[in-house]
Scaffold this active site. Structure first.
Site, short mmCIF file in Angstrom:
data_model
loop_
_atom_site.label_atom_id
_atom_site.label_comp_id
_atom_site.label_asym_id
_atom_site.label_seq_id
_atom_site.Cartn_x
_atom_site.Cartn_y
_atom_site.Cartn_z
N CYS A 102 -30.48 10.35 28.67
CA CYS A 102 -29.18 10.06 29.27
C CYS A 102 -29.34 9.12 30.47
O CYS A 102 -30.15 9.38 31.37
CB CYS A 102 -28.50 11.35 29.71
SG CYS A 102 -26.87 11.06 30.45
N ARG A 227 -21.41 5.95 19.91
CA ARG A 227 -20.11 5.32 20.19
C ARG A 227 -19.47 4.73 18.94
O ARG A 227 -18.26 4.53 18.91
CB ARG A 227 -20.29 4.27 21.28
CG ARG A 227 -20.64 4.87 22.65
CD ARG A 227 -20.89 3.82 23.69
NE ARG A 227 -22.04 2.98 23.36
CZ ARG A 227 -22.27 1.79 23.89
NH1 ARG A 227 -21.41 1.27 24.74
NH2 ARG A 227 -23.35 1.11 23.54
#
Length: 328
Positions: A102, A227
């Site tokens: 992340c 995404r």
């Protein structure tokens, strides 16, 4: 393409990425209902879970409708990561995924996520503690490195394999890139060549051509869509069909999409309650509707609306406009 994660055989080589604020139970359930493969929970902070944070416990809950239950954990304390893994295993998790990829400022500021790629000795201790704490498979998600001067994903992958990790996912960017530029899928091949584990390629896979190029460059065993699933919960299933049959399935018709939107919205209201769902659903509605004819005025109205029934009325009122545009 088949992938085994320890004793578990995945039913698809296309995985849905763990995404904070996105891959909650309603979204994962919809992806699976549409034919998608393994899905991961939102990233859960191990310290908050061990500290009995109600939100973290809700995020960790098993949902039988999502198939295998894979939970992603973040943290930098080996003992706390191990305890969080034990808690999840006891609650029915089938897979524990360790987050070392992340790039978010809040996560990196806590020296977690991709920041751990700068601390490989600590990364090793975290992986060892987590693997040793549970009998279920442990996987690892990472980036190619911290920056262009330290693209050490192959080294971390070898450490992970030696510690007993069963699958590795690599996002093809460094942390310094965040989400800018193009992912380096070719570099993922160096990770694949470094280990005997299944390696999953991740980063900007949004089209059928992306799938072909990514797999050709990376040599990966499968792909993870992040995404690319925003407003497109059907895409992981379509990607899997393409890999198995070579068929490029069209996206749902605008009318079918509106039905999916309403179904997703209702599920969020049931899962999260009115006050929270009305707010958190707005981003999903933007992604769903952004390319539909006449949607701008509807989205403007939805973003001012706090009444779920009014939101449903707005969505249903959009349907005739969409049908007319499709007929034209």
């Amino acid at each position: 393409m088949t992938i085994s994660v320890g004793p578990l055989d995945l039913d698809s080589p296309v995985l849905l990425a763990p995404m904070s604020g996105i891959t909650d139970a309603p979204f994962r359930r919809l992806v699976r209902q549409l034919g998608g493969g393994l899905t991961f929970s939102e990233m859960i902070a191990s310290r908050e879970l061990v500290g009995a944070s109600p939100r973290s416990w809700r995020m960790a809950e098993r949902d039988t409708a999502t198939g295998l239950h894979a939970v992603q954990l973040a943290g930098r304390d080996p003992e706390i990561m191990a305890e969080a893994a034990r808690i999840n295993a006891g609650c029915g998790a089938d897979i524990i995924d360790i987050n070392m990829g992340c790039p978010a400022k809040k996560v990196v500021g806590s020296l977690c996520g991709s920041a751990l790629m700068r601390e490989l000795p600590l990364a090793r201790r975290i992986i060892e503690a987590t693997v040793n704490a549970v009998s279920i498979p442990v996987t690892l998600k990472m980036r190619t490195g911290w920056d262009d001067d330290s693209r050490n994903a192959p080294e971390l992958a070898r450490i992970a394999e030696a510690c007993g990790v069963r699958m590795i996912t690599v996002h093809g960017r460094t942390r310094a890139q965040f989400y800018s530029g193009r992912p380096d899928w070719q570099f993922i091949r160096t990770v694949k060549e470094a280990v005997r584990l299944p390696v999953i390629a991740n980063g900007d896979i949004t089209t059928y051509d992306d799938i072909d190029i990514c797999l050709a460059q990376s040599g990966a065993d499968g792909i993870m869509i992040g995404r690319g699933a925003y407003g497109r919960p059907w895409f992981p299933a379509h990607a899997a069909t393409y890999l198995s049959d070579g068929v490029r399935t069209d996206a749902p018709t605008p009318t079918a999409r509106l039905h999916l939107i309403e179904q997703h919205y209702d599920a969020m209201l049931t899962q999260q309650g009115r006050a929270l769902a009305v707010r958190t659903a707005r981003k999903h509605l933007v992604w769903y509707l952004r390319d539909l004819p006449g949607s701008k005025a509807t989205l403007d109205a939805i973003n001012r609306e706090d009444d779920p029934s009014a939101v449903i009325r707005l969505l249903r009122a959009l349907a005739p406009q969409v049908d007319l545009a499709a007929a034209a």
